[in-house]
Design an enzyme around this catalytic site. Structure first.
Site, mmCIF file in Angstrom:
data_model
loop_
_atom_site.group_PDB
_atom_site.id
_atom_site.type_symbol
_atom_site.label_atom_id
_atom_site.label_comp_id
_atom_site.label_asym_id
_atom_site.label_seq_id
_atom_site.Cartn_x
_atom_site.Cartn_y
_atom_site.Cartn_z
ATOM 1 N N SER A 1 -30.890 7.820 -17.499
ATOM 2 C CA SER A 1 -31.607 7.789 -16.223
ATOM 3 C C SER A 1 -30.715 8.263 -15.085
ATOM 4 O O SER A 1 -29.488 8.140 -15.134
ATOM 5 C CB SER A 1 -32.088 6.370 -15.905
ATOM 6 O OG SER A 1 -32.980 5.902 -16.883
HETATM 7 N N1 SAH Z 1 -31.705 3.037 -20.243
HETATM 8 C C1 SAH Z 1 -31.310 4.338 -20.744
HETATM 9 C C2 SAH Z 1 -32.354 5.396 -20.419
HETATM 10 C C3 SAH Z 1 -33.053 5.716 -21.637
HETATM 11 S S1 SAH Z 1 -34.415 6.832 -21.608
HETATM 12 C C4 SAH Z 1 -29.932 4.729 -20.278
HETATM 13 O O1 SAH Z 1 -29.353 4.029 -19.443
HETATM 14 O O2 SAH Z 1 -29.402 5.721 -20.768
HETATM 15 C C5 SAH Z 1 -35.614 5.811 -22.431
HETATM 16 C C6 SAH Z 1 -35.286 5.357 -23.824
HETATM 17 O O3 SAH Z 1 -36.377 4.542 -24.268
HETATM 18 C C7 SAH Z 1 -35.153 6.470 -24.850
HETATM 19 O O4 SAH Z 1 -33.910 6.380 -25.489
HETATM 20 C C8 SAH Z 1 -36.303 6.211 -25.838
HETATM 21 O O5 SAH Z 1 -35.993 6.528 -27.181
HETATM 22 C C9 SAH Z 1 -36.522 4.703 -25.655
HETATM 23 N N2 SAH Z 1 -37.835 4.197 -26.049
HETATM 24 C C10 SAH Z 1 -39.047 4.776 -25.881
HETATM 25 N N3 SAH Z 1 -40.022 3.977 -26.402
HETATM 26 C C11 SAH Z 1 -39.394 2.872 -26.912
HETATM 27 C C12 SAH Z 1 -39.830 1.698 -27.601
HETATM 28 N N4 SAH Z 1 -41.119 1.475 -27.898
HETATM 29 N N5 SAH Z 1 -38.892 0.790 -27.970
HETATM 30 C C13 SAH Z 1 -37.580 0.984 -27.703
HETATM 31 N N6 SAH Z 1 -37.107 2.070 -27.067
HETATM 32 C C14 SAH Z 1 -37.991 3.013 -26.678
#
Ligand code: SAH
Length: 215
Positions: A66
Site C-alpha cells: 500500500s
Molecule cells: N497490507 C499489505 C498490502 C497488501 S495488498 C502491505 O502492507 O503490503 C492486499 C493483500 O490482500 C494482497 O496481498 C492479497 O493477496 C490479499 N488478499 C486479498 N484477498 C484476501 C483474502 N480473502 N484473505 C487474505 N488476504 C487477501
C-alpha cells in the site's frame, strides 16, 4: 534479502514523513513509525529507489504494497493502543503489519496467497518483529481461534463487509475496511454492543481486490 539501512535511506524516509504530514497525517506515533521502518526492506532490491515515494508498488503475484499515505490513513482510523490485539487481512509485503507492531499492538495477519505469506513471514522473523503472527488463510473467514480482536484492518478492496469479521470484533472495537467496486470508500464500523454497530464513511481509495478462497 537486502537488509542494509543507510543514511541515505534515513534521509529519504524523513522526506517521506514530511510528505504524508503535508497530506494531512498528524499522529506523531504513526509518523515516527513510518520514519523508523525501512520500507525498502519490503520491496525487491531492484525497486529500492521507489521505496520512499508515496506510492503503492507491485510486490509480485499481482499484489501491491500500500501507499504510505494509505497505511498512515488506515492506521489513524484504527486509533491503535499499546497491547491492542489486531487482525490484519491482506499481509502482502508485511509492511502494514510491521507498522502496527511498532505502535505496540499484538498483530495477527492473514494472507490468501501462499508465496506472499511465506516471504512476509520470513522477512518479519528476520527483522525480529516477534509480536506478529502470520497465517495462510482466507481473511473472509477471519481468524476465529484467536478472536476476539480489538481492531480489524482489511487492506484489500471489499465488495461487502464479511460477517465473520464483525462477529470477531470485541465490543468497543472497530473494523476499518475499504468497501466498493473499482474504487472504495474507507469505512469504519464500531461494535457498540453485542448486536449494535455504528458505521462511519471516509475518503475514496483504490485497493487490489479482496478475493475469496486460498491461492
Ligand atoms: N497490507 C499489505 C498490502 C497488501 S495488498 C502491505 O502492507 O503490503 C492486499 C493483500 O490482500 C494482497 O496481498 C492479497 O493477496 C490479499 N488478499 C486479498 N484477498 C484476501 C483474502 N480473502 N484473505 C487474505 N488476504 C487477501
Amino acid at each position: 534479502m537486502h537488509l542494509k539501512d543507510t543514511y541515505r535511506h534515513k534521509g529519504l524516509r524523513r522526506q517521506l514523513v514530511e510528505e504524508i504530514q503535508k497530506k494531512g497525517i498528524s499522529d506523531e506515533a504513526i509518523l515516527f513509525a513510518i520514519g523508523a521502518l525501512p520500507r525498502h526492506f519490503f520491496l525487491e532490491k531492484a525497486f529500492e529507489e521507489w521505496a520512499y515515494q508515496d506510492k503503492a508498488f507491485p510486490i509480485g503475484n499481482e499484489q501491491t504494497i500500500s501507499q504510505p499515505y494509505t497505511v498512515a490513513y488506515q492506521t489513524t482510523l484504527l486509533n491503535v493502543q499499546k497491547h491492542d490485539r489486531i487482525l490484519e487481512v491482506g499481509t502482502g509485503s508485511g509492511y502494514q503489519a510491521a507498522i502496527l507492531a511498532l505502535l505496540g499492538a499484538r498483530v495477527y495477519t492473514v494472507e490468501r496467497q501462499e508465496d506472499l505469506y511465506h516471504s512476509a513471514k520470513l522477512l518479519l522473523e528476520t527483522l525480529k518483529i516477534n509480536t506478529i503472527s502470520c497465517f495462510h488463510r482466507d481473511g473472509y473467514k477471519g481468524l476465529p481461534e484467536y478472536a476476539t480482536f480489538h481492531k480489524i484492518l482489511v487492506t484489500a478492496g471489499a465488495i461487502e463487509v464479511p460477517r465473520a469479521l464483525l462477529t470477531q470484533l470485541a465490543v468497543g472495537g472497530c473494523l476499518v475496511i475499504p468497501v466498493g467496486k473499482g474504487t472504495q470508500r474507507m469505512m469504519r464500523i464500531t461494535r457498540k454492543g453485542e448486536s449494535t454497530f455504528q458505521e462511519e464513511v471516509f475518503d475514496k481509495f483504490r485497493f487490489v481486490p479482496f478475493l475469496k478462497g486460498l491461492k
